[in-house]
Design a protein around this motif. Structure first.
Motif, short mmCIF file in Angstrom:
data_model
loop_
_atom_site.label_atom_id
_atom_site.label_comp_id
_atom_site.label_asym_id
_atom_site.label_seq_id
_atom_site.Cartn_x
_atom_site.Cartn_y
_atom_site.Cartn_z
N SER A 126 -15.64 2.19 -6.86
CA SER A 126 -15.32 3.44 -6.16
C SER A 126 -14.89 4.71 -7.21
O SER A 126 -13.90 4.39 -7.87
CB SER A 126 -14.36 3.57 -4.95
N GLU A 127 -15.47 5.70 -7.31
CA GLU A 127 -15.08 6.76 -8.15
C GLU A 127 -14.11 7.45 -7.52
O GLU A 127 -13.15 8.31 -7.93
CB GLU A 127 -16.38 7.58 -8.41
N ASP A 128 -13.81 7.63 -6.04
CA ASP A 128 -13.07 8.22 -5.34
C ASP A 128 -11.67 7.81 -4.83
O ASP A 128 -11.04 8.29 -4.58
CB ASP A 128 -13.74 8.91 -4.09
N PRO A 130 -8.89 5.37 -6.57
CA PRO A 130 -8.25 5.04 -7.80
C PRO A 130 -7.62 3.46 -7.97
O PRO A 130 -7.71 3.04 -8.90
CB PRO A 130 -6.78 5.97 -7.89
N LYS A 131 -7.59 3.16 -6.65
CA LYS A 131 -7.22 1.79 -6.50
C LYS A 131 -8.36 0.71 -6.68
O LYS A 131 -8.13 -0.41 -6.78
CB LYS A 131 -6.43 1.42 -5.09
N ASP A 132 -9.45 1.33 -6.45
CA ASP A 132 -10.67 0.66 -6.62
C ASP A 132 -11.57 1.18 -7.66
O ASP A 132 -13.12 0.94 -7.61
CB ASP A 132 -11.74 0.57 -5.19
N ASN A 133 -11.20 1.93 -8.63
CA ASN A 133 -12.05 2.73 -9.52
C ASN A 133 -12.63 1.84 -10.62
O ASN A 133 -13.69 1.76 -11.07
CB ASN A 133 -11.16 3.60 -10.36
N THR A 134 -11.83 0.57 -10.87
CA THR A 134 -12.28 -0.58 -11.74
C THR A 134 -11.87 -1.83 -11.19
O THR A 134 -11.08 -1.95 -10.37
CB THR A 134 -11.82 -0.38 -13.09
N ARG A 135 -12.63 -2.74 -11.63
CA ARG A 135 -12.40 -4.30 -10.98
C ARG A 135 -12.06 -5.03 -12.11
O ARG A 135 -12.92 -4.89 -13.31
CB ARG A 135 -13.25 -4.71 -9.98
N SER A 136 -11.44 -6.27 -12.08
CA SER A 136 -11.09 -7.16 -13.10
C SER A 136 -11.63 -8.51 -12.73
O SER A 136 -11.27 -8.88 -11.80
CB SER A 136 -9.62 -7.24 -13.55
#
Length: 221
Positions: A126-128, A130-136
């Protein structure tokens, strides 16, 4: 050319051809297991052949003249950005039993995953939020298509060339952006995927379309 005893190809093959079996008489178990592997290999080969034309059509329509084809897997891909050359090179590490093994770096990514056949999004960052902006993710713990996308075709180490089997020459680097469509055996094969409410998000035997941006690639601490 060295090939790590076909380590990577064996890893992928094992990943996409796992079959369950119950215990049988010791004298018959090996023959039964080999027959199941043969049947599963035939099933997978039939799926790859069946899905080849629709993947090609999708790639030519959506990737255009930059479409690239990996004939050993049936995966089509387009590299939008190559990333920072040399930002990750440690693809081979000492093996636990001696020799060499593939490293399993952690990748931080932004991505969108879609069903190839209808374009429906089944997962994305999600771009909106911050907690799901990237995943590892750690390589080796993802679907085979993702491993193939990240690892390089071959690695030169200490004067020797080792064939790895990935899609690109040097593997995905920090900042790289790749888009690819993969046949179902290199995705979730014949196992449908469901969300937390029990709704099917990925039907069985679904080829998938991914758009992946590599935010970082690093050794796991």
């Amino acid at each position: 050319m060295n090939n790590l005893s076909n380590f990577f190809f064996l890893f992928v093959l094992a990943t996409i051809t796992i079959t369950s079996c119950s215990k049988a008489d010791d004298n018959n178990n090996d023959d039964w297991a080999e027959e199941q592997r043969r049947i599963n290999r035939a099933r997978i080969e039939a799926l790859l052949k069946e899905q080849a034309s629709e993947l090609k059509t999708f790639a030519e329509t959506n990737f255009g003249e930059d479409a690239q084809f990996d004939d050993s897997t049936g995966i089509w891909f387009k590299v939008h950005e190559p990333g920072e050359e040399g930002s990750y090179t440690r693809w081979l590490v000492p093996g636990s039993m001696g020799g060499l093994a593939l490293s399993r770096p952690t990748v931080d990514v932004k991505y969108v995953g879609k069903l190839m056949r209808n374009g429906e999004i089944f997962d994305q960052t999600s771009e909106d939020d911050p907690k799901d902006n990237t995943r590892s993710f750690q390589l080796g713990g993802v679907i085979p298509a993702w491993d193939l996308a990240f690892y390089p075709k071959e690695v030169r180490l200490n004067g020797n060339d080792y064939q790895i089997g990935g899609l690109t020459e040097k593997g995905l680097q920090k900042g790289a952006i790749i888009e690819f469509v993969a046949p179902s055996p290199y995705c979730y094969d014949n196992k449908e995927q469901k969300d937390k409410d029990g709704e099917v998000t990925i039907p069985s035997d679904s080829p998938l379309h991914f758009y992946v941006e590599v935010v970082d690639i690093r050794d796991k601490k």
